[in-house]
Design a protein around this motif. Structure first.
Motif, PDB file in Angstrom:
ATOM      1  N   SER A 316     -24.576 -54.055   3.650  1.00 32.96           N
ATOM      2  CA  SER A 316     -23.006 -52.910   4.400  1.00 32.96           C
ATOM      3  C   SER A 316     -21.687 -53.247   4.752  1.00 32.96           C
ATOM      4  O   SER A 316     -22.010 -55.387   5.780  1.00 32.96           O
ATOM      5  N   ALA A 317     -20.907 -52.719   5.180  1.00 32.04           N
ATOM      6  CA  ALA A 317     -19.940 -52.764   5.609  1.00 32.04           C
ATOM      7  C   ALA A 317     -20.366 -52.654   7.435  1.00 32.04           C
ATOM      8  O   ALA A 317     -19.661 -53.340   7.935  1.00 32.04           O
ATOM      9  N   VAL A 318     -21.412 -51.739   7.695  1.00 36.31           N
ATOM     10  CA  VAL A 318     -21.423 -51.754   9.349  1.00 36.31           C
ATOM     11  C   VAL A 318     -22.476 -53.383   9.702  1.00 36.31           C
ATOM     12  O   VAL A 318     -22.012 -53.575  10.995  1.00 36.31           O
ATOM     13  N   GLU A 319     -23.355 -53.924   8.852  1.00 33.77           N
ATOM     14  CA  GLU A 319     -24.096 -54.834   8.306  1.00 33.77           C
ATOM     15  C   GLU A 319     -23.157 -55.508   9.013  1.00 33.77           C
ATOM     16  O   GLU A 319     -23.140 -57.427   9.714  1.00 33.77           O
ATOM     17  N   ALA A 320     -22.117 -56.248   8.060  1.00 30.55           N
ATOM     18  CA  ALA A 320     -20.961 -57.426   8.099  1.00 30.55           C
ATOM     19  C   ALA A 320     -20.451 -57.290   9.838  1.00 30.55           C
ATOM     20  O   ALA A 320     -20.555 -58.143  10.019  1.00 30.55           O
ATOM     21  N   ASP A 321     -20.131 -56.048   9.628  1.00 32.09           N
ATOM     22  CA  ASP A 321     -19.313 -56.331  10.823  1.00 32.09           C
ATOM     23  C   ASP A 321     -19.449 -56.605  12.319  1.00 32.09           C
ATOM     24  O   ASP A 321     -19.739 -57.687  13.029  1.00 32.09           O
ATOM     25  N   ILE A 329     -16.220 -62.798  15.413  1.00 25.65           N
ATOM     26  CA  ILE A 329     -15.377 -62.314  14.972  1.00 25.65           C
ATOM     27  C   ILE A 329     -15.088 -60.768  14.261  1.00 25.65           C
ATOM     28  O   ILE A 329     -16.298 -59.827  14.627  1.00 25.65           O
ATOM     29  N   ILE A 330     -13.579 -60.171  15.382  1.00 29.30           N
ATOM     30  CA  ILE A 330     -13.461 -58.616  15.144  1.00 29.30           C
ATOM     31  C   ILE A 330     -12.940 -58.544  13.610  1.00 29.30           C
ATOM     32  O   ILE A 330     -11.543 -59.478  13.699  1.00 29.30           O
ATOM     33  N   LEU A 331     -13.031 -57.466  12.866  1.00 26.11           N
ATOM     34  CA  LEU A 331     -12.352 -57.624  11.579  1.00 26.11           C
ATOM     35  C   LEU A 331     -12.192 -55.773  12.437  1.00 26.11           C
ATOM     36  O   LEU A 331     -12.346 -55.350  13.021  1.00 26.11           O
ATOM     37  N   ARG A 332     -11.501 -55.399  11.265  1.00 26.06           N
ATOM     38  CA  ARG A 332     -11.274 -53.955  11.916  1.00 26.06           C
ATOM     39  C   ARG A 332     -12.448 -52.666  10.774  1.00 26.06           C
ATOM     40  O   ARG A 332     -12.483 -53.098   9.173  1.00 26.06           O
ATOM     41  N   ARG A 333     -12.887 -52.039  11.415  1.00 24.82           N
ATOM     42  CA  ARG A 333     -13.327 -50.948  11.520  1.00 24.82           C
ATOM     43  C   ARG A 333     -12.835 -49.998  10.396  1.00 24.82           C
ATOM     44  O   ARG A 333     -12.011 -49.298  11.108  1.00 24.82           O
ATOM     45  N   VAL A 334     -13.009 -49.214   9.240  1.00 24.41           N
ATOM     46  CA  VAL A 334     -11.951 -48.056   8.762  1.00 24.41           C
ATOM     47  C   VAL A 334     -12.727 -46.825   7.992  1.00 24.41           C
ATOM     48  O   VAL A 334     -12.286 -46.145   7.126  1.00 24.41           O
ATOM     49  N   GLU A 335     -13.923 -46.412   8.857  1.00 23.87           N
ATOM     50  CA  GLU A 335     -14.777 -45.021   8.292  1.00 23.87           C
ATOM     51  C   GLU A 335     -13.380 -43.998   9.070  1.00 23.87           C
ATOM     52  O   GLU A 335     -13.186 -43.092   7.613  1.00 23.87           O
ATOM     53  N   ASP A 341     -17.246 -47.982   3.872  1.00 26.45           N
ATOM     54  CA  ASP A 341     -18.236 -49.079   2.992  1.00 26.45           C
ATOM     55  C   ASP A 341     -16.919 -49.857   3.230  1.00 26.45           C
ATOM     56  O   ASP A 341     -17.259 -51.445   2.345  1.00 26.45           O
ATOM     57  N   ALA A 342     -15.629 -49.890   4.058  1.00 32.65           N
ATOM     58  CA  ALA A 342     -15.235 -51.696   3.804  1.00 32.65           C
ATOM     59  C   ALA A 342     -14.579 -52.047   5.211  1.00 32.65           C
ATOM     60  O   ALA A 342     -15.364 -51.173   6.318  1.00 32.65           O
ATOM     61  N   LEU A 343     -14.139 -53.423   5.428  1.00 34.59           N
ATOM     62  CA  LEU A 343     -13.512 -53.490   6.938  1.00 34.59           C
ATOM     63  C   LEU A 343     -12.254 -54.122   6.152  1.00 34.59           C
ATOM     64  O   LEU A 343     -11.695 -55.012   5.600  1.00 34.59           O
ATOM     65  N   ARG A 344     -11.211 -54.370   7.316  1.00 36.80           N
ATOM     66  CA  ARG A 344     -10.154 -54.318   7.430  1.00 36.80           C
ATOM     67  C   ARG A 344      -9.999 -56.372   7.745  1.00 36.80           C
ATOM     68  O   ARG A 344      -9.924 -55.786   9.248  1.00 36.80           O
ATOM     69  N   LEU A 345      -9.564 -56.832   7.151  1.00 33.58           N
ATOM     70  CA  LEU A 345      -9.695 -58.319   7.175  1.00 33.58           C
ATOM     71  C   LEU A 345      -7.855 -58.683   7.646  1.00 33.58           C
ATOM     72  O   LEU A 345      -7.873 -59.431   6.796  1.00 33.58           O
TER      73      LEU A 345
END
Ligand SMILES: Cc1ncc(COP(=O)(O)O)c(C=O)c1O
Length: 372
Positions: A316-321, A329-335, A341-345
């Motif tokens: 999942s996006a949370v686990e990927a984060d 590595i920091i991406l953007r959580r977009v809840e 279910d997504a991350l912004r890169l």
């Protein structure tokens, strides 16, 4: 003794959820790969840094409150009337000033389903009511926006391209929207990522501002110019709207070092061209490599990608984060944008991009190669 009454903000202010910026650091303080805020990986032009440093000699003096040199530099570059440009502390300030000047209790303002979150805050801070128009294929839907116009509608905010989806509306679609909106509805075209767009059917908004009395375009120095920390944005407006914004903005809302750095940054066209080129190449390569890992990527016209993860099975996006953060590595959580279910890169340097792809390859346990 009578009990003291506590002060309280205007009605509605405490209902506003504060804006949560992209994470910029992790515990431990070691270096991170920060791809969470759509900043340029190249930093500002050396010319802008030089101008900023030189401005240190004048810190005891107030800046030119009208930011004339910056407005003239912008006007020269785009062939605009400097009197119709208003500069602000980031385009965020201009979005808030527009809401403060044109919205009040009883008014409605529309933005699209996954639109930039500052709109909701600005609308509510002005005491007005946000109205959300559904999107189609994660893209603003002109008909859905038009369908939500009521007699109370005073403003429409459109991020073009939008953050966090990266999708955009063609110039024809934006013109159709403008033509269908009532004349007393202000259309705000937020073109924070305009410099990155290479699509032939795109226009940031200059044309509509020039040809209609009720359209404003906002721009920023935070993205391609690499000056996010300095807080510089600008709005191109009809005369009367520029006049209204100038009446309510802080008298010195753009600092002297910001003005100096902004002017110098605008002049370095080589740096801009290099950033656009790098972004074009790496956005495409990243999208392709991520798709090869089985991840869905929303087609983007900007300097970032919205990456969709599977719902469960440890991917999942949370686990990927979490996994990415373990590799610093920091991406953007977009809840809060409606994407649990997504991350912004953000597109980074070549080395950063390769590191992220390697990490996601390991995370997905994919058999296919993610290396472009
Ligand atoms: C669509 C959009 N508009 C405006 C902004 C605000 O930019 P700034 O206030 O730094 O100019 C951002 C920043 O992320 C954005 O994504």
């Amino acid at each position: 003794m009578t009990a003291k009454r506590a002060v309280s903000p205007r009605r509605g202010i405490l209902d506003i959820a504060p804006y949560v910026p992209g994470k910029s650091a992790l515990q431990g303080g070691q270096p991170v790969i920060k791809l969470s805020s759509n900043e340029t990986p190249f930093g500002p032009s050396p010319r802008a840094v030089e101008a900023y440093v030189a401005a240190a000699a004048n810190l005891s003096r107030y800046p030119d409150g009208s930011a004339r040199s910056l407005r003239e530099a912008i006007a020269k570059l785009y062939g605009l009337d400097p009197a119709r440009i208003v500069c602000g502390a980031g385009s965020d300030e201009l979005l808030n000033l527009l809401a403060a000047a044109y919205l009040g209790p009883g008014d409605e303002a529309i933005y699209s389903e996954h639109g930039f979150l500052v709109y909701r805050i600005a609308i509510r801070a002005a005491g007005a009511t946000p109205v959300v128009a559904p999107e189609t294929a994660l893209t603003a839907d002109v008909d859905a926006i038009i369908a939500r116009v009521s007699p109370a509608t005073r403003m429409v905010f459109l991020a073009n391209p939008n953050n966090p989806t990266g999708t955009y509306l063609s110039s024809d679609a934006v013109k159709r929207l403008r033509a269908a909106l009532p004349d007393d509805v202000l259309l705000v075209l937020d073109a924070a990522y305009a410099e990155y767009v290479r699509a032939n059917d795109y226009e940031a908004g200059i044309e509509l501002v020039a040809t209609t009395p009720n359209t404003v375009m906002t721009r920023t120095f935070s993205k391609i110019y690499g000056l996010a920390s300095l807080r510089i944005g600008w709005a191109y407006c009809p005369d009367d709207i520029a006049d209204a914004l100038n009446r309510i903005r802080g008298p010195f809302n753009v600092s002297g070092p910001a003005i100096a750095a902004g002017v110098a940054a605008l002049q370095d066209r080589t740096a801009v061209a290099r950033s656009v080129e790098h972004n074009e190449v790496w956005r495409g390569r990243m999208a392709e490599a991520l798709s090869a890992l089985g991840l869905k990527v929303t087609p983007s016209a900007a300097n970032f990608l919205l990456v969709h993860f599977p719902k469960g099975n440890g991917r999942s996006a949370v686990e990927a984060d979490k996994f990415l953060q373990s590799r610093r590595i920091i991406l953007r959580r977009v809840e809060e944008y409606g994407f649990p279910d997504a991350l912004r890169l953000t597109v980074g340097t070549e080395a950063e991009n390769r590191t992220v792809l390697d990490a996601l390859h390991a995370f997905m346990g994919a058999k296919v190669s993610a290396r472009p």
